[in-house]
Design an enzyme around this catalytic site. Structure first.
Site, mmCIF file in Angstrom:
data_model
loop_
_atom_site.group_PDB
_atom_site.id
_atom_site.type_symbol
_atom_site.label_atom_id
_atom_site.label_comp_id
_atom_site.label_asym_id
_atom_site.label_seq_id
_atom_site.Cartn_x
_atom_site.Cartn_y
_atom_site.Cartn_z
ATOM 1 C CB CYS A 89 -54.388 -29.784 23.168
ATOM 2 S SG CYS A 89 -53.724 -29.240 21.569
ATOM 3 C CG ASP A 122 -56.468 -26.543 28.244
ATOM 4 O OD1 ASP A 122 -56.549 -27.672 27.727
ATOM 5 O OD2 ASP A 122 -55.609 -25.710 27.910
#
Length: 291
Positions: A84, A138
């Site tokens: 991430c 995301d």
């Protein structure tokens, strides 16, 4: 410790020096999409399908650099993947280069957390404002494709894989994202997939480079965690996914699910190339296969 340049404000000026053409080529787009919800959704999907989620550099002992050019070189030029802090940092700069306005957020991953434990803030995502309305985007949370979601309480419609997402307010942790639907590379059972599962919580508080450096350091060095003790590679495909957990390869598409154990470094190396588009040398494959 080297800190990345500030990322709290996303604007075209922040994207100076960003090679947008190379990024778009990496995710399979010929031109930037419009600055709209449809354009954002297209970018999220293209990014997820092209750039694998993976943690291999931790097992290789290289660590994870958050320097913007290091991330770009790794994920774009060398056609590797990342997790991430790398994925959403790259996405943040790409959005800015295309005229989107966003900023990073930090969250706590509840998926797989021990009952009674509060997980640390080790997830980065993006808050994008379109026509005055905030959306979360995301590209750095493995598993099913998470489409852009409005920052408001409610459920999404089911995606192509049958998965639904729900955002709710949490009295202690801001917002909570939950998922309902088919099993994914996270190894949930069919029974677990049939009920809402918390994914991560996040707040709208400003995020600074030191916050991401701290989260990245914990994630990439903390002994005994999923990221430091287990190899993970995952990529969304047109109608399913490919995942590699340790030496076990799993594939899912419209025809069903297949699984194979990669018995040799050569098989491991071929799987990375064939299913994830990543070229590793023989020494790297041998070290990873034995991890």
């Amino acid at each position: 410790m080297t800190f990345s340049p500030p990322l709290a404000d996303s604007s075209p000026a922040r994207a100076e020096g960003f090679d947008l053409a190379a990024y778009l080529g990496r995710i399979g787009l010929d031109a930037p999409p419009p600055v709209s919800l449809e354009g954002l959704a297209l970018l999220v999907r293209a990014h997820r399908m092209a750039i694998p989620f993976e943690n291999l550099d931790i097992a290789l002992g290289r660590g994870i650099s958050l320097a913007p050019q290091a991330i770009f070189d790794k994920l774009v030029h060398r056609r590797r993947g990342g997790y991430c802090f790398e994925q959403n940092a790259l996405f943040h700069r790409a959005l800015a280069a295309m005229g989107f306005h966003g900023r990073p957020l930090m969250g706590r991953v509840w998926l797989g957390a021990q009952a009674g434990d509060v997980p640390p803030r080790t997830h980065q995502l993006e808050l994008v404002t379109l026509d005055g309305r905030p959306w979360i985007a995301d590209v750095g949370f493995g598993g099913s494709l998470t489409p852009p979601l409005p920052l408001a309480e409610g459920e999404s419609e089911a995606g192509p894989d049958g998965v639904r997402f729900r955002l709710t307010r949490d009295p202690d942790h801001g917002w909570l994202l939950a998922r309902l639907g088919a099993p994914s590379y996270t190894e949930v059972t069919a029974e677990e997939a049939a009920r809402w599962q918390p994914q991560y919580s996040f707040t709208e508080h400003p995020v600074f480079p030191v916050d991401m450096e701290m989260g990245n350091h914990w994630t990439s060095t903390r002994p005994g965690t999923r990221f430091t003790s287990l190899l993970m590679v995952h990529r969304i495909t047109g109608d399913g996914f490919a995942s590699l957990i340790g030496n076990r390869l799993r594939l899912r598409d419209a025809r069903g699910t297949g699984e194979a154990m990669l018995e040799t470094p050569a098989a491991f190396r071929r799987a990375l190339a064939d299913h994830f588009g990543m070229a590793l040398d023989g020494e790297e494959a041998t070290r990873l296969h034995a991890f």
